[in-house]
Design a protein around this motif. Sequence first.
Motif, short mmCIF file in Angstrom:
data_model
loop_
_atom_site.label_atom_id
_atom_site.label_comp_id
_atom_site.label_asym_id
_atom_site.label_seq_id
_atom_site.Cartn_x
_atom_site.Cartn_y
_atom_site.Cartn_z
N THR A 1 0.81 -1.31 -0.06
CA THR A 1 -0.05 0.03 -0.11
C THR A 1 0.87 1.23 -0.10
O THR A 1 1.80 1.43 0.89
N THR A 2 0.56 2.25 -1.01
CA THR A 2 1.33 3.36 -0.94
C THR A 2 0.70 4.72 -0.40
O THR A 2 -0.77 4.45 -0.21
N VAL A 3 1.35 5.67 0.04
CA VAL A 3 0.65 6.85 0.43
C VAL A 3 -0.30 7.57 -0.56
O VAL A 3 -1.18 7.91 -0.14
N GLU A 4 -0.01 7.51 -1.83
CA GLU A 4 -0.78 7.78 -2.98
C GLU A 4 -1.94 7.21 -2.82
O GLU A 4 -3.27 7.81 -2.96
N GLN A 5 -2.23 5.85 -2.68
CA GLN A 5 -3.13 5.12 -2.49
C GLN A 5 -4.00 5.40 -1.30
O GLN A 5 -5.53 5.65 -1.67
N ILE A 6 -3.30 5.71 -0.44
CA ILE A 6 -4.16 6.22 0.97
C ILE A 6 -4.91 7.35 0.68
O ILE A 6 -6.12 7.70 1.03
N ALA A 7 -4.12 8.32 0.32
CA ALA A 7 -4.75 9.75 -0.16
C ALA A 7 -5.91 9.60 -1.08
O ALA A 7 -6.97 10.30 -0.77
N ASP A 8 -5.75 8.84 -2.11
CA ASP A 8 -6.78 8.66 -3.27
C ASP A 8 -8.18 8.08 -2.42
O ASP A 8 -9.09 8.70 -2.59
N ALA A 9 -7.88 7.02 -1.56
CA ALA A 9 -9.12 6.47 -0.72
C ALA A 9 -9.70 7.36 0.22
O ALA A 9 -11.05 7.64 0.14
N ALA A 10 -8.91 8.27 0.68
CA ALA A 10 -9.46 9.52 1.54
C ALA A 10 -10.08 10.74 1.02
O ALA A 10 -10.23 11.69 1.64
N GLU A 11 -9.78 10.57 -0.42
CA GLU A 11 -10.15 11.84 -1.23
C GLU A 11 -9.38 13.18 -0.85
O GLU A 11 -10.09 14.11 -0.65
N SER B 1 -5.01 15.14 -1.30
CA SER B 1 -4.05 14.71 -2.02
C SER B 1 -3.07 14.51 -1.05
O SER B 1 -3.06 14.52 0.09
N PRO B 2 -1.80 13.67 -1.65
CA PRO B 2 -0.72 13.26 -0.74
C PRO B 2 -0.16 14.65 -0.14
O PRO B 2 0.37 14.29 1.09
N SER B 3 -0.07 15.65 -0.49
CA SER B 3 0.49 16.68 0.20
C SER B 3 -0.35 16.86 1.38
O SER B 3 0.21 17.35 2.48
N THR B 4 -1.64 16.78 1.41
CA THR B 4 -2.46 16.83 2.48
C THR B 4 -2.41 15.72 3.48
O THR B 4 -2.13 15.81 4.85
N PHE B 5 -2.12 14.55 3.10
CA PHE B 5 -1.62 13.43 3.90
C PHE B 5 -0.76 13.87 4.81
O PHE B 5 -0.53 13.52 5.90
N PHE B 6 0.48 14.19 4.06
CA PHE B 6 1.66 14.73 4.81
C PHE B 6 1.64 16.07 5.86
O PHE B 6 2.54 15.98 6.88
N ARG B 7 0.44 16.49 5.88
CA ARG B 7 0.27 17.64 6.77
C ARG B 7 -0.21 16.84 8.01
O ARG B 7 -0.03 17.43 9.44
N TYR B 8 -0.82 15.88 7.86
CA TYR B 8 -1.48 14.98 9.17
C TYR B 8 -0.23 13.99 9.66
O TYR B 8 -0.15 13.58 10.82
N PHE B 9 0.29 13.38 8.71
CA PHE B 9 1.30 12.04 9.08
C PHE B 9 2.68 12.27 8.13
O PHE B 9 2.46 12.62 6.90
N SER B 10 3.70 12.31 9.14
CA SER B 10 5.06 12.53 8.08
C SER B 10 5.58 11.41 7.22
O SER B 10 6.23 11.54 6.52
#
Length: 199
Positions: free
Chosen positions: A39-49, A51-60
């Motif tokens: 599982t990639t960060v991009e897939q997690i971000a896509d599932a959560a609707e 962006s990857p940059s938003t993912f990294f605002r919450y998790f490093s």
Amino acid sequence: MSSDDKQIIGLRERKKAKTMAAIQMHAMRLFREQGYKATTVEQIADAAEISPSTFFRYFSTKEDVVISDNYDPLLVRAFENQPAHLSPLQAIRGAMISEVADTPKEELAMARERNQLIMMVPELRAAMLNNLTQMMQLIAEMVAGRIGREPDDIGVRTFAGSIIGVNISVMIYCADHPEADFATVLDEALAKLENGLPL
């Protein structure tokens, strides 16, 4: 700070916690379906609707999405609210158990699943060690403030380390015994520590 400012900060914290929980929920679903490593960060971000940059605002990191929670500020608040006559160990026990008891069932279920994943994936166990080291420092600071000593006092650090040791033992036990109630096991383990670890 005005009450309006406090309300705004409170709303912001709740919104952040809600977004974090949603990202973690999608991540855990993908880990179940595909496996952690696949599982990639991009897939997690896509599932959560998001962006990857938003993912990294919450998790490093990807590890962080499994390891992180919003428990620390709640623990500090619960510890500070413990009656003054309690010993540091009684106060930390009361704080930890009250916070677990107040956690909604669905969040406890996710925490259990995250814990089991941490125990199975070596890089997650390594990341958890860093997280527990930070928690040990937090406990040392809380206890030092309560008893008027310094956080780097060897007695205070040893106390904080013993609490972390209990947490690790409970995490491993609950990962091996999925039917166990985390709060009950944690309370029993802290009671053993309070009673001098009789065997």
